[in-house]
Scaffold this active site. Structure first.
Site, PDB file in Angstrom:
ATOM      1  N   SER A  15      -0.464  12.965 -62.237  1.00 57.89           N
ATOM      2  CA  SER A  15       0.515  13.836 -62.904  1.00 57.89           C
ATOM      3  C   SER A  15       0.858  15.073 -62.074  1.00 57.89           C
ATOM      4  CB  SER A  15      -0.037  14.276 -64.260  1.00 57.89           C
ATOM      5  OG  SER A  15      -0.312  13.150 -65.050  1.00 57.89           O
ATOM      6  N   GLY A  16      -0.158  15.751 -61.536  1.00 53.82           N
ATOM      7  CA  GLY A  16       0.079  16.985 -60.782  1.00 53.82           C
ATOM      8  C   GLY A  16       0.780  16.719 -59.465  1.00 53.82           C
ATOM      9  N   GLU A  35      -1.231   7.683 -52.067  1.00 58.40           N
ATOM     10  CA  GLU A  35      -1.983   7.258 -53.262  1.00 58.40           C
ATOM     11  C   GLU A  35      -2.730   5.967 -52.915  1.00 58.40           C
ATOM     12  OE1 GLU A  35      -2.672   8.463 -56.536  1.00 58.40           O
ATOM     13  OE2 GLU A  35      -3.994   6.726 -56.286  1.00 58.40           O
ATOM     14  N   THR A  42      -4.743   9.171 -63.388  1.00 56.22           N
ATOM     15  CA  THR A  42      -5.611   8.930 -64.537  1.00 56.22           C
ATOM     16  C   THR A  42      -4.825   8.905 -65.844  1.00 56.22           C
ATOM     17  OG1 THR A  42      -7.455   9.963 -63.401  1.00 56.22           O
ATOM     18  CG2 THR A  42      -7.629   9.810 -65.793  1.00 56.22           C
ATOM     19  N   CYS A  43      -3.971   9.888 -66.067  1.00 54.64           N
ATOM     20  CA  CYS A  43      -3.297  10.013 -67.366  1.00 54.64           C
ATOM     21  C   CYS A  43      -2.483   8.764 -67.684  1.00 54.64           C
ATOM     22  CB  CYS A  43      -2.402  11.250 -67.366  1.00 54.64           C
ATOM     23  SG  CYS A  43      -1.477  11.420 -68.894  1.00 54.64           S
ATOM     24  N   CYS A  48      -4.691   9.265 -70.796  1.00 53.64           N
ATOM     25  CA  CYS A  48      -3.936   9.665 -71.992  1.00 53.64           C
ATOM     26  C   CYS A  48      -3.025   8.573 -72.535  1.00 53.64           C
ATOM     27  CB  CYS A  48      -3.041  10.877 -71.698  1.00 53.64           C
ATOM     28  SG  CYS A  48      -3.624  11.980 -70.443  1.00 53.64           S
ATOM     29  N   LYS A  51      -4.826   5.350 -73.760  1.00 50.63           N
ATOM     30  CA  LYS A  51      -5.689   5.808 -74.872  1.00 50.63           C
ATOM     31  C   LYS A  51      -4.862   6.005 -76.145  1.00 50.63           C
ATOM     32  CE  LYS A  51      -5.804   9.792 -75.850  1.00 50.63           C
ATOM     33  NZ  LYS A  51      -6.499  10.890 -75.224  1.00 50.63           N
ATOM     34  N   TYR A 177     -14.383  15.051 -75.618  1.00 51.74           N
ATOM     35  CA  TYR A 177     -13.070  14.460 -75.909  1.00 51.74           C
ATOM     36  C   TYR A 177     -13.146  12.925 -75.875  1.00 51.74           C
ATOM     37  CZ  TYR A 177     -10.262  18.734 -74.843  1.00 51.74           C
ATOM     38  OH  TYR A 177      -9.665  19.964 -74.833  1.00 51.74           O
ATOM     39  N   GLU A 181     -12.922  10.402 -79.074  1.00 49.63           N
ATOM     40  CA  GLU A 181     -11.689   9.618 -79.226  1.00 49.63           C
ATOM     41  C   GLU A 181     -12.000   8.121 -79.261  1.00 49.63           C
ATOM     42  OE1 GLU A 181      -9.137  11.002 -76.064  1.00 49.63           O
ATOM     43  OE2 GLU A 181      -8.434  12.693 -77.267  1.00 49.63           O
ATOM     44  N   GLY A 271     -18.661  13.267 -69.269  1.00 45.62           N
ATOM     45  CA  GLY A 271     -18.001  14.250 -68.418  1.00 45.62           C
ATOM     46  C   GLY A 271     -17.334  13.615 -67.211  1.00 45.62           C
ATOM     47  N   THR A 319      -3.600  17.166 -68.390  1.00 45.06           N
ATOM     48  CA  THR A 319      -2.391  16.737 -67.680  1.00 45.06           C
ATOM     49  C   THR A 319      -1.290  17.805 -67.618  1.00 45.06           C
ATOM     50  OG1 THR A 319      -2.826  14.451 -68.194  1.00 45.06           O
ATOM     51  CG2 THR A 319      -0.537  14.995 -67.732  1.00 45.06           C
ATOM     52  N   ARG A 327       4.198  22.338 -60.342  1.00 51.82           N
ATOM     53  CA  ARG A 327       5.570  22.869 -60.290  1.00 51.82           C
ATOM     54  C   ARG A 327       5.568  24.337 -59.870  1.00 51.82           C
ATOM     55  NH1 ARG A 327       7.596  19.736 -65.676  1.00 51.82           N
ATOM     56  NH2 ARG A 327       7.940  17.743 -64.639  1.00 51.82           N
ATOM     57  N   HIS A 445       8.988  22.203 -97.284  1.00 47.36           N
ATOM     58  CA  HIS A 445       8.186  21.541 -98.324  1.00 47.36           C
ATOM     59  C   HIS A 445       8.707  20.142 -98.622  1.00 47.36           C
ATOM     60  CE1 HIS A 445       5.441  21.495-101.711  1.00 47.36           C
ATOM     61  NE2 HIS A 445       6.423  21.041-102.480  1.00 47.36           N
ATOM     62  N   GLU A 450       3.427  23.527 -93.521  1.00 49.27           N
ATOM     63  CA  GLU A 450       3.851  24.716 -94.292  1.00 49.27           C
ATOM     64  C   GLU A 450       2.662  25.583 -94.695  1.00 49.27           C
ATOM     65  OE1 GLU A 450       5.345  24.195 -98.348  1.00 49.27           O
ATOM     66  OE2 GLU A 450       4.543  22.162 -98.363  1.00 49.27           O
TER      67      GLU A 450
END
Ligand code: NDP
Length: 456
Positions: A15-16, A35, A42-43, A48, A51, A177, A181, A271, A319, A327, A445, A450
């Site tokens: 992503s980065g 790459e 990973t994401c 992500c 998942k 996390y 999950e 981890g 991510t 950026r 509502h 709310e």
């Protein structure tokens, strides 16, 4: 124009790296990106995205029961794991190709293979060498397992998406996390799930009410817990006397008594750590502190022309943070508009079931910083959806404010759509908003969100 092959060489198309390379190219730089695995990182490939698709898949197990409360008679379904796994992989493959096409459209040259430093301006990919005026390291991280007997039998989150067979009995080691999950996902998909953690509650570091409410809901969904275990005593062994694929996890509980549980699959969600070993960072004299690349606020390393972003710097390993860092780097260096990323008040969500989401300070952190000047507004209720669908899934919402003006320090939520709600609500923390700003915002509502406007 420089004498280098490229203005910028990016190592890692996650992503980065993708965000930084495309932004730098758009600002006129000649950019290559290396790459060694699938473009997307990973994401997209093993985090992500697959998942979240598994989270969606796991929700259908409640469908027929919940629908019945609304008058629909829908027979209970049966999971075809192979079909789900292959569908997710084909979506991952589509996204991988899409990201490659985005690189082409952005004029970023993709070089396949793992890159390593030759010197401070040269990297090697296989037997080719490339020089660059600047180098950006965006190699992410990888799952780390503790050094305990039998850990080779445990899989990591990476293999969760590729399991050849759906495990009927599933055990998770770790309460962060990933462990939380996947415990929810696997329970939703129909497995018998046990989560083994070394604290009393999952999600250490989160607001205490978030931790308690997530864990209570998980228990209500049938997840079994072993808490306060002695993690040094933990071992995994193959159960030779039975089916040879059966694993036995042994550990001492909080009272020092030996506990044993059997499982078909054990996930070690203990981890992640930066993925630095293949990089030969020493060839460029890049400083590493506690296993992560040391960076300044502008993501530069001790070598002013070498930068690092994302999980390999171990700042905030999410991510959107890696994308924002990438950026900001490109705009600062190639757009001549210096910009730093704030690592404060970053919203985050755990896609547990129900979801947990948070922005700003937990009650404990707020109290530590501001003492008795804080005030906490809290509500817990059954969302309207469940009034007919049944079940006792509750929503918990919490607002933490400080001072007479009641400036909002943090928002915490556990419940249906928590991630979507907190993402929108995070604006009030970023903008330094106060409780009165919420009070002055008309409620919508009937919604769960709310409640944040009407807390007393
Ligand atoms: P975390 O750091 O979140 O949690 C690790 C867990 O493993 C903790 O519960 C920790 O226990 C436990 N643990 C560590 N060592 C041992 C041991 N030897 N024996 C038993 N338990 C152990 O890591 P994850 O792997 O869950 O996730 C890694 C990172 O990935 C996250 O920090 C996050 O940045 C990112 N991520 C984000 C997601 C999201 O945004 N939704 C989703 C998935 C990942 P203790 O608490 O006691 O230290």
């Amino acid at each position: 124009m420089t004498n280098f092959d490229y203005d910028l060489f990016v190592i890692g198309a996650g992503s980065g790296g993708l965000a930084a390379s495309k932004r730098a190219a758009a600002l006129g730089a000649k950019v290559a990106i290396a790459e060694g695995d699938l473009v997307g990182g990973t994401c997209v490939i093993r985090g992500c995205v697959p998942k979240k698709l598994m989270v969606y898949a796991s929700h259908f197990s409640h469908f027929s029961q919940e629908a019945s409360g609304y008058g629909w008679e829908i027979p209970a379904g049966k999971l075809d794991w192979n079909k789900l796994r292959d569908a997710i992989q084909s979506e991952v493959s589509r996204l991988n190709k899409l990201h490659i096409s985005f690189l082409e459209k952005s004029n970023v040259e993709l070089i396949s293979g793992f890159a390593k430093f030759v010197d401070a301006h040269t990297v090697a990919v296989g037997d080719r060498q490339f020089t660059a005026e600047r180098i950006l390291i965006a190699v992410g991280g990888e799952a780390s397992k503790p050094d305990l007997a039998g850990m080779e039998h445990a899989i990591t989150s990476k293999e969760m998406f590729l399991m050849p067979k759906f495990p009927q009995r599933f055990a998770v080691i770790g309460g962060g996390y990933i462990g939380t999950e996947f415990a929810g996902i696997m329970r939703g998909l129909g497995a018998d799930v046990t989560q083994i953690i070394r604290d009393r509650y999952v999600l250490r570091g989160f607001d205490h009410d978030v931790r308690i409410n997530v864990q209570e809901s998980m228990v209500n969904h049938g997840i079994k817990f072993h808490t306060c275990i002695n993690s040094d005593s933990l071992t995994i062994s193959k159960n030779a006397s039975k089916d040879e694929s059966e694993l036995t996890i042994s550990f001492k509980d909080g009272d020092g008594n030996l506990q044993q549980i059997n499982a078909d699959t054990v996930l070690a969600a203990t981890g992640r750590q930066p993925n630095l070993s293949p990089l030969s960072l020493d060839k460029a004299n890049i400083e590493v502190v506690k296993g992560a690349i040391a960076v300044k606020e502008d993501s530069s390393t001790n070598q002013p022309h070498i930068y690092a972003i994302g999980d390999c710097t171990n700042r905030v390993n999410l991510t959107p943070v890696a994308i924002a860092e990438g950026r900001a780097f490109a705009e600062t260096v190639y757009g001549h508009t210096p910009r730093f990323i704030s690592h404060n008040n970053i919203p985050s969500a755990v896609f547990s079931q129900p979801e947990a989401a948070t922005v700003g300070l937990s009650e404990e952190k707020a109290r530590e910083l501001y003492g008795d000047r804080i005030k906490v507004y809290k509500t817990k209720f059954r969302p309207m959806f469940y009034s007919l669908a049944g079940g006792d899934t509750k929503t918990m919402m919490k607002l933490i404010v400080v001072g007479e003006e009641e400036r909002v320090l943090g928002l915490q939520m556990v419940g249906k759509d928590a991630a979507e709600i907190i993402q929108g609500m995070s604006l009030v923390v970023t903008m330094g908003g106060c409780k009165k700003d919420l009070d002055n915002t008309m409620a919508m509502h009937p919604t769960a969100a709310e409640e944040f406007m009407t807390m007393r």
